[in-house]
Each structure stands twice: as structure tokens, then as C-alpha cells.
Scaffold this motif. Structure first.
Motif, mmCIF file in Angstrom:
data_model
loop_
_atom_site.group_PDB
_atom_site.id
_atom_site.type_symbol
_atom_site.label_atom_id
_atom_site.label_comp_id
_atom_site.label_asym_id
_atom_site.label_seq_id
_atom_site.Cartn_x
_atom_site.Cartn_y
_atom_site.Cartn_z
ATOM 1 N N THR A 313 123.984 -13.651 -20.220
ATOM 2 C CA THR A 313 122.955 -13.944 -20.770
ATOM 3 C C THR A 313 122.823 -14.574 -22.351
ATOM 4 O OG1 THR A 313 122.334 -11.915 -22.040
ATOM 5 C CG2 THR A 313 121.981 -12.113 -19.925
ATOM 6 N N ALA A 314 121.673 -15.959 -22.008
ATOM 7 C CA ALA A 314 122.177 -16.189 -23.576
ATOM 8 C C ALA A 314 122.360 -15.440 -24.925
ATOM 9 C CB ALA A 314 120.837 -16.995 -24.172
ATOM 10 N N HIS A 315 123.120 -16.136 -25.876
ATOM 11 C CA HIS A 315 123.475 -15.348 -27.411
ATOM 12 C C HIS A 315 122.836 -16.028 -28.244
ATOM 13 C CE1 HIS A 315 126.585 -18.354 -27.591
ATOM 14 N NE2 HIS A 315 126.707 -18.536 -26.536
ATOM 15 N N HIS A 316 123.102 -17.150 -28.414
ATOM 16 C CA HIS A 316 121.975 -18.078 -29.633
ATOM 17 C C HIS A 316 123.051 -18.009 -30.993
ATOM 18 C CE1 HIS A 316 118.817 -18.677 -27.341
ATOM 19 N NE2 HIS A 316 118.487 -16.817 -27.015
ATOM 20 N N ARG A 317 124.594 -17.777 -30.596
ATOM 21 C CA ARG A 317 125.220 -16.905 -31.723
ATOM 22 C C ARG A 317 125.624 -18.785 -32.493
ATOM 23 N NH1 ARG A 317 126.281 -13.184 -34.582
ATOM 24 N NH2 ARG A 317 128.477 -13.515 -34.959
ATOM 25 N N ASP A 318 125.327 -19.933 -31.559
ATOM 26 C CA ASP A 318 125.778 -21.033 -32.229
ATOM 27 C C ASP A 318 125.330 -21.529 -33.178
ATOM 28 O OD1 ASP A 318 123.969 -20.774 -30.328
ATOM 29 O OD2 ASP A 318 123.817 -23.180 -29.781
ATOM 30 N N GLN A 319 123.785 -21.172 -33.136
ATOM 31 C CA GLN A 319 122.788 -21.028 -34.496
ATOM 32 C C GLN A 319 123.336 -20.798 -35.885
ATOM 33 O OE1 GLN A 319 119.546 -19.236 -33.640
ATOM 34 N NE2 GLN A 319 119.165 -20.497 -31.513
ATOM 35 N N LEU A 320 124.592 -19.652 -35.975
ATOM 36 C CA LEU A 320 125.951 -19.414 -37.365
ATOM 37 C C LEU A 320 126.428 -20.643 -37.785
ATOM 38 C CD1 LEU A 320 125.584 -15.169 -35.929
ATOM 39 C CD2 LEU A 320 124.139 -16.519 -37.937
ATOM 40 N N GLY A 321 126.137 -21.696 -36.919
ATOM 41 C CA GLY A 321 127.119 -22.392 -37.159
ATOM 42 C C GLY A 321 128.751 -21.890 -36.697
ATOM 43 N N GLY A 322 129.686 -22.061 -37.348
ATOM 44 C CA GLY A 322 131.479 -21.626 -36.819
ATOM 45 C C GLY A 322 131.493 -22.413 -35.451
ATOM 46 N N ARG A 323 133.024 -23.064 -34.886
ATOM 47 C CA ARG A 323 133.409 -24.166 -34.590
ATOM 48 C C ARG A 323 134.144 -22.561 -33.665
ATOM 49 N NH1 ARG A 323 136.437 -28.452 -36.810
ATOM 50 N NH2 ARG A 323 137.190 -27.436 -37.936
ATOM 51 N N PRO A 324 134.357 -22.344 -32.213
ATOM 52 C CA PRO A 324 135.443 -21.483 -31.658
ATOM 53 C C PRO A 324 136.268 -22.222 -31.963
ATOM 54 C CG PRO A 324 133.663 -21.806 -30.387
ATOM 55 C CD PRO A 324 133.063 -22.999 -31.317
ATOM 56 N N PHE A 325 137.400 -23.265 -31.034
ATOM 57 C CA PHE A 325 138.652 -23.720 -31.436
ATOM 58 C C PHE A 325 138.874 -24.571 -32.217
ATOM 59 C CE2 PHE A 325 137.158 -22.694 -26.684
ATOM 60 C CZ PHE A 325 137.949 -21.668 -27.074
ATOM 61 N N GLY A 326 137.977 -24.282 -33.920
ATOM 62 C CA GLY A 326 138.290 -25.609 -34.446
ATOM 63 C C GLY A 326 138.873 -27.001 -34.328
ATOM 64 N N ASP A 327 139.523 -27.465 -34.474
ATOM 65 C CA ASP A 327 139.798 -28.879 -33.985
ATOM 66 C C ASP A 327 140.410 -29.058 -32.844
ATOM 67 O OD1 ASP A 327 138.380 -29.949 -36.456
ATOM 68 O OD2 ASP A 327 140.748 -29.431 -38.119
ATOM 69 N N GLY A 328 140.737 -27.823 -31.854
ATOM 70 C CA GLY A 328 141.082 -27.546 -30.917
ATOM 71 C C GLY A 328 140.472 -28.337 -29.671
ATOM 72 N N THR A 329 140.367 -27.537 -28.331
ATOM 73 C CA THR A 329 139.670 -27.337 -27.315
ATOM 74 C C THR A 329 139.728 -26.233 -26.645
ATOM 75 O OG1 THR A 329 141.696 -28.365 -26.184
ATOM 76 C CG2 THR A 329 140.103 -30.224 -28.144
ATOM 77 N N PRO A 330 138.920 -26.360 -25.685
ATOM 78 C CA PRO A 330 139.152 -24.691 -24.636
ATOM 79 C C PRO A 330 139.906 -25.123 -24.016
ATOM 80 C CG PRO A 330 136.660 -26.022 -24.719
ATOM 81 C CD PRO A 330 137.427 -26.792 -25.211
ATOM 82 N N PRO A 331 140.101 -23.915 -23.193
ATOM 83 C CA PRO A 331 141.474 -24.129 -22.400
ATOM 84 C C PRO A 331 141.162 -24.455 -21.024
ATOM 85 C CG PRO A 331 140.948 -21.963 -23.012
ATOM 86 C CD PRO A 331 140.252 -22.638 -23.380
ATOM 87 N N PRO A 332 142.029 -24.981 -20.132
ATOM 88 C CA PRO A 332 141.493 -25.212 -18.820
ATOM 89 C C PRO A 332 141.409 -23.778 -18.185
ATOM 90 C CG PRO A 332 143.471 -25.577 -18.950
ATOM 91 C CD PRO A 332 143.634 -25.485 -20.356
ATOM 92 N N PRO A 333 140.207 -24.546 -17.094
ATOM 93 C CA PRO A 333 140.250 -23.077 -15.543
ATOM 94 C C PRO A 333 141.714 -22.203 -15.154
ATOM 95 C CG PRO A 333 139.351 -24.628 -14.911
ATOM 96 C CD PRO A 333 139.979 -25.555 -16.314
ATOM 97 N N PRO A 334 141.243 -21.470 -15.196
ATOM 98 C CA PRO A 334 142.761 -20.489 -14.996
ATOM 99 C C PRO A 334 143.879 -20.754 -13.930
ATOM 100 C CG PRO A 334 140.945 -18.406 -15.030
ATOM 101 C CD PRO A 334 140.546 -20.315 -15.066
ATOM 102 N N ARG A 335 144.486 -20.671 -13.913
ATOM 103 C CA ARG A 335 145.356 -20.499 -13.036
ATOM 104 C C ARG A 335 144.474 -20.101 -11.159
ATOM 105 N NH1 ARG A 335 151.389 -21.473 -13.409
ATOM 106 N NH2 ARG A 335 151.326 -19.733 -12.193
ATOM 107 N N PRO A 336 145.144 -20.780 -10.367
ATOM 108 C CA PRO A 336 144.175 -19.773 -9.490
ATOM 109 C C PRO A 336 144.999 -18.514 -9.186
ATOM 110 C CG PRO A 336 145.208 -22.475 -8.192
ATOM 111 C CD PRO A 336 145.346 -21.916 -9.803
#
Length: 350
Positions: A313-336
Motif C-alpha cells: 500500500t502507498a506509504h507517502h514517505r517521499d513527501q519527507l524528501g530524501g533520495r533513496p539511492f542518493g546520486d546512485g541508481t536502483p539495482p536491476p531486477p534480481p538474477r533469475p
């Protein structure tokens, strides 16, 4: 890490509770480190070491998350034990023939005995094993993930987040120490209490700290700074198990996590972040606790609940700001070969 290695007094055979005593975790592990300079005899080297973990275990779950976030899948292979074990060893029940395909052993104990014949302590996950000789290098789970962030940087993915940034390490270390003592280990202190008095003390300590964290996370998205750090990983694995096992099985039942507004939203925010929820196997988690801890669940009955759909369900935590990965990026999907089966996670429909 298996939980039965952690009492000053001996419990009954195969048990986890020492009657009349408070639960005290033994935190003396094989402290050998794998480092860039190889000062302990084990240099960082791609494809040399195998991480042996279990999705059921919160301590091992940390290593699965950090390995995913940093993109170390190609550098450090993964062996997964099944969710249950006997008093002697974790086992590779999930592999064909019950044997790890790389280490060629059925019981993790064999890798410990290879390092120290007759290894006298608990056979714990996570463990890093040297595939050259099949011996455990370290089972120091707290240092292990920090070393993933600091010693394995030559093998991390492009866009890997800074989970242990140098300028925040003092703050991360401070909150990690508190969260370990009062929350990560606090739930076990409740569940494995050997007296009413020990349980009451543990219960009060646990919820006092959860209240502090709930208040802290009301105004900030993450525990330290404005990005995900090692501190969030360590708190998350306990929160992910709270309503499914700790609330009932360990009697941490003042309220559900889902009844603590900030903590519940924070946990959902992380769960829905790539690298967190996709490592969580609720079926294995429940099987481990309810089937292995027979002295506190003698029938071995595994509860059907709770309803897991709230995790999406929606958490709305993005309203507090912040960047989960900072200057990085999310990881790709898990290996099969590392995907949690859909039936063992959170339903995506219904």
C-alpha cells in the motif's frame, strides 16, 4: 545467524530458552576479514568467496540486501540454506540432492569444521566461505556488510549507493548499536526469555525504543541523512518479520508494526524499494521460527496469517524528501536464480 548459539547457561537439549534466565546473545564470531590488502590472509577477489545465507534469518537477510544494492552478485556467489535446521547445522535443503552445487556439502557445519576441526560454537548464517578450500572465512555478520561497502568497491555496480558514507559513519555506528541492542536483539530477548521478569524487562525495553524510532521517523525519511544507509538495512530486517513472527511467536504484542504509523510507513517505503522487499520470503521466515523453535511452539503449527497485502500500500514517505539511492541508481531486477517465488512474497493482486 542461527539463534541457538547465544546463551551463557545451557538450555535443554534442542531448546532456545534457558529456564529462569535472560537471553544473552554470544557475539563472538570468526572475525577474520576479507580486505583489499588481504591483511588477514584473505584478499578481495571476484568469484573466490561464496556467501552462505538463509532467507529466513534476519542477520543473513542484511547481507542479501547489501549484496543486491551494491551489485556484488557476480563477485560473490550465493548459496541458500533452507528455512529449517536441527540443533547441529543449517542444511542445503533447497538444492538438488540437498547439496550445495559449489561447495559440495550438505551441511554448513562441514565448512566450519574445515576451518576449525570440531568447531565448538553455533553453526551460523551468514557465512563467507572460501571456495578454494571450502572453509568458512568469517561469520561476523555485522562487519561483513560494512566490508561489502568499503572493501569490495572495485566490484560494485555503476550507480551503487553509498551505504556507509565516511562523513556519516559515527552517526550510523551509534544508531546501529542502539538498534541492535534494543530492537534486532530485543525481539529475541522477549522470545527466548526464561522467566516472566526477564520477559517483562525485555518487552519494556523493546517498545520504548520502537516508540523512539517511530518519533524519529515521523519527520525524516531515513534513519541517518537523506539516503538509505546501512542503518536502514539493519532495522528493516527486524521490521519485516515483526507482524509475521515476532508479534505472536515472540510475544512482542503491545501492538503490530502496522499500528505504528511512522515505522509502518518507513518499513513499506523500504520494502517497495528494489533490493529490499525482493529479498524477503515470508513463507521461509514463518517456517523457520514456528518449526525450529519447538520449545516455544511445541506443536510446530505455522499460522496462515497475517494478510501481507498491506506491504504494497502507498506509504507517502517521499513527501519527507530524501533520495533513496542518493546520486546512485536502483539495482536491476534480481538474477533469475535468486528471485523469491511469488507464492512466498506479498500478493501482487487480490
Amino acid at each position: 545467524m542461527s539463534e541457538h548459539d547465544a546463551k551463557r547457561a545451557e538450555p535443554v537439549p534442542g531448546g532456545y530458552v534457558t529456564p529462569g534466565a535472560e537471553f544473552v546473545r554470544d557475539t563472538r564470531y570468526l572475525s577474520t576479514r576479507i580486505t583489499r590488502d588481504g591483511r588477514d590472509g584473505y584478499p578481495v577477489e571476484a568469484s573466490r568467496y561464496r556467501l552462505v545465507a538463509a532467507r529466513a534469518c534476519p542477520w543473513a537477510n542484511r547481507t542479501l540486501i547489501v549484496r543486491r544494492l551494491l551489485g556484488l552478485e557476480e563477485a560473490i556467489s550465493l548459496g541458500l540454506c533452507g528455512p529449517t535446521h536441527d540443533a547441529d547445522s543449517w542444511t542445503f535443503d533447497l538444492d538438488p540432492g540437498g547439496v550445495d552445487p559449489v561447495l559440495h556439502i550438505a551441511r554448513l557445519k562441514d565448512a566450519y569444521d574445515k576451518r576449525i576441526p570440531g568447531y565448538p560454537k553455533g553453526i551460523t548464517v551468514p557465512a563467507l566461505v572460501d571456495t578454494r578450500d571450502g572453509a568458512v572465512v568469517t561469520n561476523d555478520y555485522a562487519q561483513m556488510t560494512l566490508d561489502f561497502s568499503t572493501e569490495w568497491t572495485g566490484f560494485t555496480r555503476d550507480g551503487a549507493p553509498l551505504l556507509y558514507p565516511e562523513q556519516l559513519r559515527d552517526q550510523i555506528d551509534e544508531i546501529n548499536a542502539t538498534v541492535f541492542s534494543e530492537v534486532n536483539n530485543g525481539v529475541y530477548r522477549c522470545g527466548f526469555a526464561g522467566s516472566q521478569e526477564a520477559y517483562d524487562r525485555a518487552y519494556d525495553r523493546l517498545f520504548a525504543q520502537l516508540d523512539v524510532l517511530d518519533e524519529r521517523l515521523t519527520t525524516q525519511r531515513f534513519l541517518v541523512g537523506d539516503t538509505i544507509t546501512e542503518a536502514d538495512v539493519r532495522l528493516f530486517t527486524t521490521l519485516a518479520r515483526f507482524d509475521s513472527v515476532y508479534h505472536g511467536h515472540f510475544k512482542t504484542n503491545r501492538n503490530l508494526l502496522a499500528q505504528m504509523p511512522a515505522l509502518w510507513a518507513y518499513a513499506r517505503d523500504l520494502f517497495q524499494t528494489p533490493g529490499f522487499g525482493d529479498t524477503v520470503d515470508f513463507t521461509q521466515i514463518k517456517a523457520h521460527y514456528y518449526l525450529v523453535h519447538r520449545d516455544i511452539n511445541p506443536t510446530g503449527i505455522v499460522p496462515k496469517g497475517p494478510d501481507l497485502r498491506g506491504w504494497r500500500t502507498a506509504h507517502h514517505r517521499d513527501q519527507l524528501g530524501g533520495r533513496p539511492f542518493g546520486d546512485g541508481t536502483p539495482p536491476p531486477p534480481p538474477r533469475p536464480d535468486e528471485v523469491v517465488p511469488e507464492k512466498d512474497g506479498v500478493p501482487t493482486h487480490g
